[in-house]
Enzyme design. Structure first.
Site, short mmCIF file in Angstrom:
data_model
loop_
_atom_site.label_atom_id
_atom_site.label_comp_id
_atom_site.label_asym_id
_atom_site.label_seq_id
_atom_site.Cartn_x
_atom_site.Cartn_y
_atom_site.Cartn_z
N SER A 150 8.14 59.58 65.10
CA SER A 150 9.03 59.64 63.92
C SER A 150 9.38 61.10 63.67
O SER A 150 8.62 61.99 64.06
CB SER A 150 8.29 59.09 62.70
OG SER A 150 8.98 59.39 61.50
N TYR A 163 0.71 58.86 57.41
CA TYR A 163 1.73 58.51 58.40
C TYR A 163 2.21 59.75 59.15
O TYR A 163 2.29 59.75 60.39
CB TYR A 163 2.89 57.83 57.67
CG TYR A 163 4.02 57.34 58.56
CD1 TYR A 163 3.90 56.15 59.26
CD2 TYR A 163 5.22 58.05 58.65
CE1 TYR A 163 4.96 55.68 60.06
CE2 TYR A 163 6.26 57.60 59.43
CZ TYR A 163 6.13 56.40 60.13
OH TYR A 163 7.17 55.96 60.92
P1 NAD Z 1 8.37 47.14 61.04
O1 NAD Z 1 7.34 47.11 59.96
O2 NAD Z 1 9.48 46.15 60.98
O3 NAD Z 1 7.69 47.02 62.47
C1 NAD Z 1 6.38 47.39 62.74
C2 NAD Z 1 5.73 46.26 63.51
O4 NAD Z 1 4.39 46.63 63.86
C3 NAD Z 1 5.63 44.96 62.67
O5 NAD Z 1 6.14 43.90 63.44
C4 NAD Z 1 4.13 44.80 62.43
O6 NAD Z 1 3.73 43.46 62.35
C5 NAD Z 1 3.57 45.49 63.68
N1 NAD Z 1 2.18 45.88 63.53
C6 NAD Z 1 1.59 46.51 62.50
N2 NAD Z 1 0.28 46.66 62.73
C7 NAD Z 1 0.04 46.12 63.95
C8 NAD Z 1 -1.12 45.96 64.76
N3 NAD Z 1 -2.32 46.39 64.34
N4 NAD Z 1 -0.99 45.39 65.99
C9 NAD Z 1 0.21 44.95 66.41
N5 NAD Z 1 1.34 45.05 65.68
C10 NAD Z 1 1.24 45.62 64.48
O7 NAD Z 1 8.96 48.62 61.07
P2 NAD Z 1 10.01 49.32 62.06
O8 NAD Z 1 10.87 50.13 61.21
O9 NAD Z 1 10.60 48.34 63.00
O10 NAD Z 1 9.02 50.32 62.83
C11 NAD Z 1 8.74 50.26 64.23
C12 NAD Z 1 8.19 51.59 64.66
O11 NAD Z 1 9.19 52.60 64.49
C13 NAD Z 1 6.97 52.06 63.87
O12 NAD Z 1 6.05 52.72 64.71
C14 NAD Z 1 7.57 53.04 62.88
O13 NAD Z 1 6.63 54.00 62.43
C15 NAD Z 1 8.66 53.66 63.73
N6 NAD Z 1 9.76 54.29 62.98
C16 NAD Z 1 10.61 53.55 62.22
C17 NAD Z 1 11.63 54.20 61.54
C18 NAD Z 1 12.63 53.45 60.68
O14 NAD Z 1 13.39 54.11 59.96
N7 NAD Z 1 12.71 52.13 60.72
C19 NAD Z 1 11.77 55.58 61.63
C20 NAD Z 1 10.88 56.30 62.41
C21 NAD Z 1 9.88 55.64 63.10
#
Ligand code: NAD
Length: 259
Positions: A150, A163
């Protein structure tokens, strides 16, 4: 030369046929998108989530669209489940996407929430990457590991200390793994997304507070999941064959805002 850059030789297509891929945390948001993109480009994709039933519809949807996919039960914080997921399997492409955040001031962050974030966002990446790399090294075929970090791994924002610490560590782990595993033909790279619009944050970004955040992004818009498609495919495919230990920032300029 212009002539060369428009020739057939310079045209790029991403072909992942014959490759196997694993996407963790594939039950929502970016994970769903990454799984669909890899499958659409020919990869056989294992879509993993803590509850298998949560990803079975996604796997079926990919199959209905002509791709190949299976649902897989995987809690990235559980070492036994991680080793079970790799039992007798190897993946050519592994996307460490599972992640959680805890929102709250550092002074009041309960130890339990701190540990949950570190366990999922950092230790989960370690466990899955190590299991993946052992299998990749064992048969000498190598592979590509892509860690979803991120921009909060590179700068900070209030209320997200656990985080930000975990994601910064993921960036550093990416470099360390890249250094150690290059000899096994394993590439390890990170993608650092900025704010990407998904189902879980869409409502927030429509509010006045959300719009204020968007106004601080130099390009004045949120990222869309599609903005991550080519970065993902480049790192997953042979087009990224000289890239390892790198971090691709995909954030509309958010990291370069003026101090
Ligand atoms: P999201 O919450 O929709 O997806 C995260 C997924 O991880 C969920 O499906 C959740 O069930 C799963 N998860 C959580 N704990 C888990 C575990 N112990 N084992 C297996 N699965 C698990 O959020 P997102 O926005 O799709 O995020 C996906 C990734 O992208 C994350 O690592 C997040 O930090 C990163 N990210 C997202 C953004 C954004 O703006 N959406 C920005 C930067 C980074």
């Amino acid at each position: 030369m212009l002539q060369h850059s428009t020739s057939a030789a310079s045209r790029v297509a991403f072909n992942l046929s014959g490759r196997t891929a694993l996407v963790t945390g594939a039950s929502s948001g970016l994970g769903v998108h990454f799984a669909r993109v890899l499958a659409a480009h020919g990869a056989d994709v294992a879509v993993a989530a803590r509850r298998e039933d949560k990803v079975s519809d996604l796997a079926q949807g990919i199959v209905d669209a002509g791709g190949t996919a299976q649902a897989l039960r995987l809690d990235v914080t559980d070492a036994a489940l991680v080793s079970e997921a790799f039992d007798g399997r190897r993946f050519d492409i592994v996307v460490n996407n599972a992640g959680i955040a805890f929102n709250g001031p550092a002074l009041e962050t309960p130890e339990e929430n701190w540990r949950q974030v570190i366990d999922t966002d950092l230790t989960g990446v370690f466990l899955v990457s190590q299991a993946a790399a052992k299998a990749m090294a064992a048969d000498g075929q190598g592979g590509s590991i892509i860690n979803i970090a991120s921009i909060l791994g590179k700068r900070v924002a209030g209320g997200l200390s656990a985080y930000a610490a975990a994601k910064a560590a993921v960036v550093q782990l990416t470099r360390a793994h890249a250094l150690e595993w290059a000899r096994h033909d394993i590439r390890v790279n990170a993608i650092c997304p900025g704010y990407i619009e998904t189902d879980i944050n869409r409502d927030f970004f429509a509010t006045a507070a959300g719009q204020k955040l968007v106004a601080r992004i130099p390009v004045r818009r949120l990222g869309q999941m599609e903005d991550l498609t080519v970065p993902l495919l480049m790192l997953a495919s042979d087009h990224g064959r000289f890239m390892t230990g790198s971090e691709l920032v995909v954030d509309g300029g958010h990291l370069v805002t003026s101090l």
